[in-house]
Design an enzyme around this catalytic site. Sequence first.
Site, PDB file in Angstrom:
ATOM      1  N   ILE A  31       1.162  -1.069   0.138  1.00 63.83           N
ATOM      2  CA  ILE A  31      -0.112   0.156   0.333  1.00 63.83           C
ATOM      3  C   ILE A  31       0.735   1.243  -0.171  1.00 63.83           C
ATOM      4  O   ILE A  31       0.199   2.246  -0.477  1.00 63.83           O
ATOM      5  CB  ILE A  31      -0.963  -0.091   1.229  1.00 63.83           C
ATOM      6  CG1 ILE A  31      -2.306   0.597   0.897  1.00 63.83           C
ATOM      7  CG2 ILE A  31      -0.281   0.367   2.198  1.00 63.83           C
ATOM      8  CD1 ILE A  31      -3.113   0.824   2.024  1.00 63.83           C
ATOM      9  N   GLN A  93      10.608  -4.207  11.377  1.00 63.91           N
ATOM     10  CA  GLN A  93       9.232  -4.777  10.609  1.00 63.91           C
ATOM     11  C   GLN A  93       8.264  -3.841  11.507  1.00 63.91           C
ATOM     12  O   GLN A  93       7.516  -3.254  11.986  1.00 63.91           O
ATOM     13  CB  GLN A  93       9.304  -6.185  11.403  1.00 63.91           C
ATOM     14  CG  GLN A  93       8.189  -6.509  11.233  1.00 63.91           C
ATOM     15  CD  GLN A  93       8.257  -8.453  11.388  1.00 63.91           C
ATOM     16  OE1 GLN A  93       8.856  -8.780  12.494  1.00 63.91           O
ATOM     17  NE2 GLN A  93       6.727  -8.612  10.976  1.00 63.91           N
ATOM     18  N   HIS A  99       6.290 -11.927   5.832  1.00 61.78           N
ATOM     19  CA  HIS A  99       6.347 -10.936   4.482  1.00 61.78           C
ATOM     20  C   HIS A  99       7.494 -10.748   4.083  1.00 61.78           C
ATOM     21  O   HIS A  99       8.671  -9.914   4.333  1.00 61.78           O
ATOM     22  CB  HIS A  99       5.212  -9.701   4.033  1.00 61.78           C
ATOM     23  CG  HIS A  99       5.621  -8.513   5.342  1.00 61.78           C
ATOM     24  ND1 HIS A  99       5.222  -8.199   6.263  1.00 61.78           N
ATOM     25  CD2 HIS A  99       6.164  -7.159   5.041  1.00 61.78           C
ATOM     26  CE1 HIS A  99       6.157  -7.709   7.368  1.00 61.78           C
ATOM     27  NE2 HIS A  99       6.607  -6.746   6.207  1.00 61.78           N
ATOM     28  N   LEU A 100       7.747 -10.531   2.441  1.00 64.13           N
ATOM     29  CA  LEU A 100       8.625 -10.721   2.095  1.00 64.13           C
ATOM     30  C   LEU A 100       8.474  -9.505   1.045  1.00 64.13           C
ATOM     31  O   LEU A 100       7.727  -9.860   0.356  1.00 64.13           O
ATOM     32  CB  LEU A 100       9.281 -12.028   0.951  1.00 64.13           C
ATOM     33  CG  LEU A 100      10.122 -12.077   0.102  1.00 64.13           C
ATOM     34  CD1 LEU A 100      11.473 -11.741   0.527  1.00 64.13           C
ATOM     35  CD2 LEU A 100      10.519 -13.282  -0.685  1.00 64.13           C
TER      36      LEU A 100
HETATM   37  P1  DGP Z   1       8.184  -3.944   7.501  1.00 68.95           P
HETATM   38  O1  DGP Z   1       7.680  -2.642   7.125  1.00 68.95           O
HETATM   39  O2  DGP Z   1       8.211  -5.016   6.325  1.00 68.95           O
HETATM   40  O3  DGP Z   1       6.729  -4.478   8.522  1.00 68.95           O
HETATM   41  O4  DGP Z   1       6.390  -3.385   5.725  1.00 68.95           O
HETATM   42  C1  DGP Z   1       5.020  -3.039   5.826  1.00 68.95           C
HETATM   43  C2  DGP Z   1       4.494  -3.159   4.809  1.00 68.95           C
HETATM   44  O5  DGP Z   1       2.891  -3.392   4.485  1.00 68.95           O
HETATM   45  C3  DGP Z   1       4.707  -1.700   4.604  1.00 68.95           C
HETATM   46  O6  DGP Z   1       5.726  -1.350   3.790  1.00 68.95           O
HETATM   47  C4  DGP Z   1       3.051  -1.166   3.966  1.00 68.95           C
HETATM   48  C5  DGP Z   1       2.600  -2.591   3.837  1.00 68.95           C
HETATM   49  N1  DGP Z   1       1.216  -2.750   4.351  1.00 68.95           N
HETATM   50  C6  DGP Z   1       0.939  -1.769   5.955  1.00 68.95           C
HETATM   51  N2  DGP Z   1      -0.373  -2.149   5.654  1.00 68.95           N
HETATM   52  C7  DGP Z   1      -1.133  -2.193   4.301  1.00 68.95           C
HETATM   53  C8  DGP Z   1      -2.692  -2.975   3.936  1.00 68.95           C
HETATM   54  O7  DGP Z   1      -3.180  -2.872   4.324  1.00 68.95           O
HETATM   55  N3  DGP Z   1      -2.586  -3.404   2.866  1.00 68.95           N
HETATM   56  C9  DGP Z   1      -1.183  -3.095   2.095  1.00 68.95           C
HETATM   57  N4  DGP Z   1      -1.870  -3.710   1.027  1.00 68.95           N
HETATM   58  N5  DGP Z   1      -0.021  -3.111   2.323  1.00 68.95           N
HETATM   59  C10 DGP Z   1      -0.436  -3.073   3.813  1.00 68.95           C
END
Ligand code: DGP
Length: 112
Positions: A31, A93, A99-100
């Site tokens: 997102i 994180q 997640h990757l």
């Molecule tokens: P991390 O810092 O590795 O935990 O990255 C989490 C990622 O998840 C960040 O790049 C934004 C994404 N993200 C957070 N909330 C959502 C959501 O509701 N939908 C999607 N598609 N991505 C999300």
Amino acid sequence: MSECIFCKIVAGELPGKKVYEDEELLAFHDIHPVAPVHLLIIPKRHIVSLVECQANDEGMLGRMLLLAPRLAREHGLDNGFRTTINTGRGGGQLVFHLHLHVFGGGTLPTHL
Ligand code: DGP
């Protein structure tokens, strides 16, 4: 009901721009993309982070990694891409469901 954002995407309770799904894995657009293409590959099962993975997660982890080049290719990342797994608060994180990150298509910093 799970409070985990990614579990909600798996369950269809939150929208996600899905690009891949099988019985074990789901992939969708991040997102908050940091590059023109930015995908996330997750296990459908709730696993907090890499730290919580066990020996019997070997296959799932391998499948996550092998899916990355396939999705990168399908999204036009012919020049290369980056994969990242942030682990724990100290690792950056923010969402505590493994997640990757798979991203590319622009000029990425030369390190990290
Ligand atoms: P991390 O810092 O590795 O935990 O990255 C989490 C990622 O998840 C960040 O790049 C934004 C994404 N993200 C957070 N909330 C959502 C959501 O509701 N939908 C999607 N598609 N991505 C999300």
